[in-house]
Write an enzyme that holds these catalytic residues in place. Sequence first.
Site, PDB file in Angstrom:
ATOM      1  N   CYS A  98       1.844  18.083 -39.915  1.00 54.55           N
ATOM      2  CA  CYS A  98       2.171  16.899 -39.135  1.00 54.55           C
ATOM      3  C   CYS A  98       3.656  16.591 -39.106  1.00 54.55           C
ATOM      4  O   CYS A  98       4.096  15.612 -38.541  1.00 54.55           O
ATOM      5  CB  CYS A  98       1.392  15.678 -39.630  1.00 54.55           C
ATOM      6  SG  CYS A  98       1.850  15.167 -41.291  1.00 54.55           S
ATOM      7  N   ASP A 131       9.798  16.258 -45.330  1.00 58.51           N
ATOM      8  CA  ASP A 131      10.105  16.098 -46.749  1.00 58.51           C
ATOM      9  C   ASP A 131      10.003  17.428 -47.490  1.00 58.51           C
ATOM     10  O   ASP A 131      10.823  17.727 -48.348  1.00 58.51           O
ATOM     11  CB  ASP A 131       9.163  15.067 -47.390  1.00 58.51           C
ATOM     12  CG  ASP A 131       9.706  13.651 -47.207  1.00 58.51           C
ATOM     13  OD1 ASP A 131      10.922  13.524 -46.954  1.00 58.51           O
ATOM     14  OD2 ASP A 131       8.925  12.687 -47.312  1.00 58.51           O
ATOM     15  N   HIS A 171       0.814  -1.204   0.000  1.00 58.76           N
ATOM     16  CA  HIS A 171       0.000   0.000   0.000  1.00 58.76           C
ATOM     17  C   HIS A 171       0.845   1.251   0.000  1.00 58.76           C
ATOM     18  O   HIS A 171       0.448   2.275  -0.518  1.00 58.76           O
ATOM     19  CB  HIS A 171      -0.973  -0.016   1.166  1.00 58.76           C
ATOM     20  CG  HIS A 171      -2.193  -0.805   0.840  1.00 58.76           C
ATOM     21  ND1 HIS A 171      -3.201  -0.289   0.067  1.00 58.76           N
ATOM     22  CD2 HIS A 171      -2.529  -2.069   1.110  1.00 58.76           C
ATOM     23  CE1 HIS A 171      -4.112  -1.214  -0.114  1.00 58.76           C
ATOM     24  NE2 HIS A 171      -3.729  -2.306   0.510  1.00 58.76           N
ATOM     25  N   GLU A 184       3.861  17.612 -49.244  1.00 61.41           N
ATOM     26  CA  GLU A 184       5.260  17.448 -48.842  1.00 61.41           C
ATOM     27  C   GLU A 184       6.229  17.582 -50.014  1.00 61.41           C
ATOM     28  O   GLU A 184       7.401  17.252 -49.885  1.00 61.41           O
ATOM     29  CB  GLU A 184       5.456  16.118 -48.110  1.00 61.41           C
ATOM     30  CG  GLU A 184       4.906  14.908 -48.853  1.00 61.41           C
ATOM     31  CD  GLU A 184       4.950  13.625 -48.021  1.00 61.41           C
ATOM     32  OE1 GLU A 184       5.734  13.550 -47.066  1.00 61.41           O
ATOM     33  OE2 GLU A 184       4.196  12.701 -48.351  1.00 61.41           O
TER      34      GLU A 184
END
Lengths: 536, 85
Positions: free
Chosen positions: A497, A450, A187, A426
């Site tokens: 992203c 990219d 505990h 990209e």
Amino acid sequence: MVEYQGKAAFGGIAIGKIVEMGKKEAVVRRWHIEDPVQEVERFHRAKETAAGQLQELYEKAQREVGAASAAIFEVHQMMLEDLDYIDSVVNIIETQEVNAEYAVSMTGDNFAEIFAAMDDAYMQARSADVKDISARIVRILAGKDTAEKSDEAGILVADDLAPSETVQLDKTKVYAFVTRFGSTNSHTAILARTMNIPALVMTPVPEGTAGKTAIADGFAGKLIVEPDEKTLEFYRARQQEEIEKRRLLAELKGKPTVTKSGRSVKLYANIGGVGDIGAALQNDAEGIGLFRSEFLYLQSDTYPTEEEQQKVYRQVAEMMAGKKVIIRTLDIGADKQIGYFNLDREENPAMGYRAIRICLTREEVFRTQLRALYRASAYGSISVMIPMITSLWEIRKVKEIVAKVQQELAEQGITCGNVELGVMIETPAAVMIADELAQEVDFFSIGTNDLTQYTLAIDRQNEKLNPFFDAHHPAVLRMIEMTVKSAHKAGIWVGICGELGADTELTETFVRMGVDELSVSPALLLPVKEKIIGCE
Amino acid sequence: MLSFTYTITDEMGIHARPAGLLVKKVKELDSKVTIRRGEASAEGTRLMAIMAMGIKCKDEVSIEVEGGDEEASLAAMKAFFEENL
């Protein structure tokens, strides 16, 4: 510098002086008593007092660490009322004519031993509970009100801590719990977790370290006594990171991602597999902005089947429970080789046969993935995103194939959800024709890694080019701005992203450009969120 | 005497807290309750004895009630096990 390897019970880094909790198990003396009846009476009174104390502890624990963790004190109260326990104490007092302290202590040890011998880690941990209530009664019998407490702040080192001791400690003074015994099931370990204090158990640290500087590493389960300067520096930095992370979590979790002027920006997570979803949700992801489907292909020795893929996509959709999940279709190429694809070696793989170029020439591979995606879309909110688009005809061709797949599924009586179709922007080519692409799809997501490499003609892997590389190159930022404008003109939304999306130096710039969504790795969600909330 | 068998579905088995609740419940009844698993048994009022049986998930236990209003006690025990264990 000495390192003691224990077991991690709760993560976190603490640095400070060691405070030793004295051995609490004082020897209980045994003596003869004349009047067993009166001694039994004395035991019952002490037991009542103990019950009252436990009730107080229960209430304190309920306020401070929550009902689930407080339940142990309820169990302690019940143990105190256990008939076998009481019978044993009374029996020892009466037959041996000895003092109650001794009878309680003996009984406690006997019961603790029974639990300790059980082949169940949970029940073994209960032996500490029996000892805890017995020690409490002994203390009361001896006229001591509370357990020994230390007022010094630091890393607490003890043999073991009873739950009642743990909860009575002044939380602000305990940097970490380190016990020589105990278990991750105890505990104390559970309370440490709810109290957010790093904890180590089963750490073989010798006595006599009190006052020495130490580092408790609750992640690795290590206690480092008298660390050298270099180690200290390393851990100070880690501790700072931890503190920052927790601060962000406490301040920002659950808060909407809205700028000061009330514009909301969607903050999504990039993930590379189902295993990352936990971290994404923990850090408040409002959706998945990029789910790299490659891992399905990379971890397999042959083309993953529709069934296998469908299961994974469905799982992600279900785990995100209706929140948007944007899945990028296969993005491999000569740089990310997969044996069974039998791709030729290429001079310049970054500009080679990859991603959608493979999908459009090996349609059966693409169709399998699309079928899996559309089937899974019935279980949540799935969007499909196509990588490496450079020409309008490519996306038109994709849409043709998608339409065929949808028709097939409909004919087979398989229901699909409403799937948004988007492209990754990209390549500079995609940016330049973004206005036309926007007519064909529901959204854009800018893949800045990219896009940067193709715009600047710089290979990020080549260190020699570092002096020529500028992550914030105006050409790239203008590309992004163009894309946003083209998207909004056509009435579709646009996100980022790539790595730049998590670059907090640019967050404000992106918000000002009107970017609708940022998708970043789970660990960076909250820092970016903080930045967005701070934007005008 | 009446009895029924029950297969534990709680992942933790009969751990401390439900054992405590069980004892509380048994004490409200006017029948003697015995928990049995194979050879081992414990009286329903004895918390530590029940815990020491180490009853785990998927274990089959039988619950016996004796004396008092046996039908009512049996029903109460059945309800308790189904709800808590």
